[in-house]
Design a protein around this motif. Structure first.
Motif, PDB file in Angstrom:
ATOM      1  N   UNK A   1       1.013  -1.344  -0.029  1.00 33.91           N
ATOM      2  CA  UNK A   1      -0.030   0.040   0.170  1.00 33.91           C
ATOM      3  C   UNK A   1       0.854   1.199   0.052  1.00 33.91           C
ATOM      4  N   UNK A   2       0.991   1.655  -1.188  1.00 34.98           N
ATOM      5  CA  UNK A   2       2.118   2.976  -1.385  1.00 34.98           C
ATOM      6  C   UNK A   2       1.496   4.272  -0.574  1.00 34.98           C
ATOM      7  N   UNK A   3       0.097   4.577  -0.666  1.00 33.07           N
ATOM      8  CA  UNK A   3      -0.209   5.740  -0.164  1.00 33.07           C
ATOM      9  C   UNK A   3      -0.116   5.714   1.408  1.00 33.07           C
ATOM     10  N   UNK A   4      -0.369   4.517   2.085  1.00 29.79           N
ATOM     11  CA  UNK A   4      -0.460   4.598   3.453  1.00 29.79           C
ATOM     12  C   UNK A   4       1.164   4.488   3.857  1.00 29.79           C
ATOM     13  N   UNK A   5       2.069   3.580   3.047  1.00 31.65           N
ATOM     14  CA  UNK A   5       3.426   3.688   3.406  1.00 31.65           C
ATOM     15  C   UNK A   5       4.204   5.054   3.321  1.00 31.65           C
TER      16      UNK A   5
ATOM     17  N   UNK B   1      -5.429  -7.122   0.021  1.00 34.94           N
ATOM     18  CA  UNK B   1      -6.339  -6.846   1.170  1.00 34.94           C
ATOM     19  C   UNK B   1      -5.313  -5.840   2.080  1.00 34.94           C
ATOM     20  N   UNK B   2      -6.038  -5.180   3.169  1.00 33.94           N
ATOM     21  CA  UNK B   2      -5.413  -4.364   4.392  1.00 33.94           C
ATOM     22  C   UNK B   2      -4.584  -5.262   5.009  1.00 33.94           C
TER      23      UNK B   2
ATOM     24  N   UNK C   1      -1.835 -12.628  -5.454  1.00 33.33           N
ATOM     25  CA  UNK C   1      -1.740 -12.401  -4.017  1.00 33.33           C
ATOM     26  C   UNK C   1      -1.025 -11.115  -3.586  1.00 33.33           C
ATOM     27  N   UNK C   2      -1.600  -9.961  -3.294  1.00 37.08           N
ATOM     28  CA  UNK C   2      -0.778  -8.823  -2.958  1.00 37.08           C
ATOM     29  C   UNK C   2      -1.380  -8.262  -1.802  1.00 37.08           C
ATOM     30  N   UNK C   3      -1.092  -7.010  -1.829  1.00 42.09           N
ATOM     31  CA  UNK C   3      -1.544  -6.371  -0.357  1.00 42.09           C
ATOM     32  C   UNK C   3      -2.015  -4.773  -0.774  1.00 42.09           C
ATOM     33  N   UNK C   4      -2.571  -4.153   0.237  1.00 39.49           N
ATOM     34  CA  UNK C   4      -3.106  -2.687  -0.087  1.00 39.49           C
ATOM     35  C   UNK C   4      -2.611  -1.830   0.947  1.00 39.49           C
ATOM     36  N   UNK C   5      -3.237  -1.023   1.662  1.00 42.95           N
ATOM     37  CA  UNK C   5      -3.101  -0.134   2.703  1.00 42.95           C
ATOM     38  C   UNK C   5      -2.582  -0.921   4.186  1.00 42.95           C
ATOM     39  N   UNK C   6      -1.509  -0.306   4.448  1.00 44.32           N
ATOM     40  CA  UNK C   6      -0.906  -0.984   5.671  1.00 44.32           C
ATOM     41  C   UNK C   6       0.410  -2.079   5.496  1.00 44.32           C
TER      42      UNK C   6
END
Length: 402
Positions: free
Chosen positions: A27-31, A245-246, A293-298
């Motif tokens: 999650x680029x925006x959160x990171x 997911x988060x 399989x990846x990820x988003x915010x956090x």
């Protein structure tokens, strides 16, 4: 590395068609918000043009952690979002999107990664603009992706399947592979269209990869994509499936996901998944037939590395970042303290119930649930900054709802 005879990298569909596992990024925006390069609230990606070294470094960390996809840092980079609610910009959407494409390609070329260009939901749709108006915004964004020759396209973070269909229809005109992910849970989109029906509509619109991203934790997202897969199969259609997911536990969320949690966005840290939680997610997603399989915010790079490590037996290799990480904590064998050396084993970390260290805090929260969605006056967007009167009305409404 998976290199074809010609020396060209395999495309996203070739990899998935061959049954390979594709690890997404995080999650680029959160990171980048935590690192001081993105402003929480607008969540826009001008850092790609403003602080390119920060974006490049984060791409590199995800690549080292095992990511096979470098998503261009273009989340919310439509001109209507960049100028929403008094947010002034030194850069145009086009400048930001071009810089983001160049950074993603530069780092993807350093390893076995593909570049994905992304578009997301628009303030114009929430404000009930026409299909043509909304599609024109997507068209403007994809012109940059075509010019920069990204490998595939993702329509991600859509709360309404109708808008996601419009996005897919525009993305399809490029001839590039298209993935589509909604930010929905098992209850479906905000108009209550079920996950199965949403997925069928996206596949019919032309998406070859469908799934969910953001808004919910891995367990909820895997459950939702299982429902999507069942719907697609029941309709006699074919697709590949993805989850991003988060990295936050959200057992208490309603249909709007984590943005309704009182802790969003500045006090979510107690909910962060551990690397061991991530290994469990990777296994459950793979067992459900999800191969992207990846990820988003956090999601931070160590979370992504955990996905790649869990699936290393199936993939036949570890990510570069595993040189600094022992399998299931085996690096602790080198620790000076004997009781810490005793933790160098899988069954210790797998069975641990981590304490939060917050004696007076609940384990779950009451989500807000104002029940507003597209068409509601509160969701009409504006170019001007939110006024003090508007804020006062929101504060009063928030006080009444608690």
């Amino acid at each position: 590395a998976i290199i074809m005879a010609s020396g060209a990298k395999k495309g996203i569909l070739e990899r998935l068609d061959a049954g390979e596992i594709v690890i997404g990024d995080g999650g680029f925006v959160f990171a980048l918000e935590k690192r001081g390069y993105v402003k929480a609230g607008p969540w826009t990606p001008e850092a790609a043009a403003e602080y390119p070294e920060a974006v490049r470094q984060l791409h590199r960390e995800f690549l080292r952690a095992g990511s096979n996809v470098m998503q261009t840092f273009t989340f919310y980079a439509s001109d209507d979002k960049l100028e929403n609610r008094g947010h002034t910009q030194r850069f145009t959407g086009q400048q930001i999107n071009e810089a983001a494409c160049d950074l993603a390609r530069e780092v993807a070329n350093e390893g076995d990664a593909l570049v994905a260009g992304g578009v997301s939901q628009t303030p114009s749709y929430l404000s009930c603009k026409s299909e043509n108006d909304v599609k024109a915004i997507f068209k403007k964004q994809i012109d940059v992706f075509v010019k920069k020759n990204v490998d595939f396209l993702i329509a991600e973070y859509f709360e309404h399947v109708e808008e996601a269909e419009w996005a897919v229809q525009v993305l399809k005109t490029t001839g590039k592979p298209v993935a589509a992910t909604l930010c929905i849970g098992p209850e479906g989109d905000l108009n209550k269209v079920s996950p199965g029906d949403c997925a069928v509509r996206l596949v019919k619109a032309g998406a070859q990869i469908v799934g969910v991203n953001c808004h919910f934790d891995p367990e909820t997202c895997v459950k939702t994509v299982k429902m999507m897969k069942a719907g697609v199969e029941k309709a006699g259609l074919k697709a590949h499936y993805m989850t991003q997911p988060l990295a936050f536990h959200t057992p208490d969320c309603n249909c709007q996901g984590f943005i309704d949690l009182p802790e969003f966005p500045f006090s979510l840290e107690p909910r962060i998944l551990t690397r061991w939680d991530m290994q469990k997610y990777a296994r459950e997603a793979y067992n459900a037939g999800i191969h992207y399989i990846g990820g988003c915010c956090g999601f931070e790079p160590y979370h992504t590395r955990a996905l790649a490590e869990e699936l290393a037996p199936e993939r036949g290799f570890l990510p570069a970042g595993s040189e600094k990480h022992g399998n299931w904590g085996s690096g602790l064998e080198m620790h000076t303290k004997p009781w810490v050396r005793a933790r160098a084993r899988r069954d210790y970390w797998e069975k641990l119930k981590p304490a939060s260290g917050r004696p007076f805090c609940p384990s779950m929260a009451m989500p807000d649930g104002w029940g507003v969605t597209k068409g509601h006056a509160d969701l009409m967007q504006q170019k001007e900054a939110t006024s003090q009167e508007q804020l006062k009305a929101l504060f009063n409404k928030a006080n009444k709802s608690h």
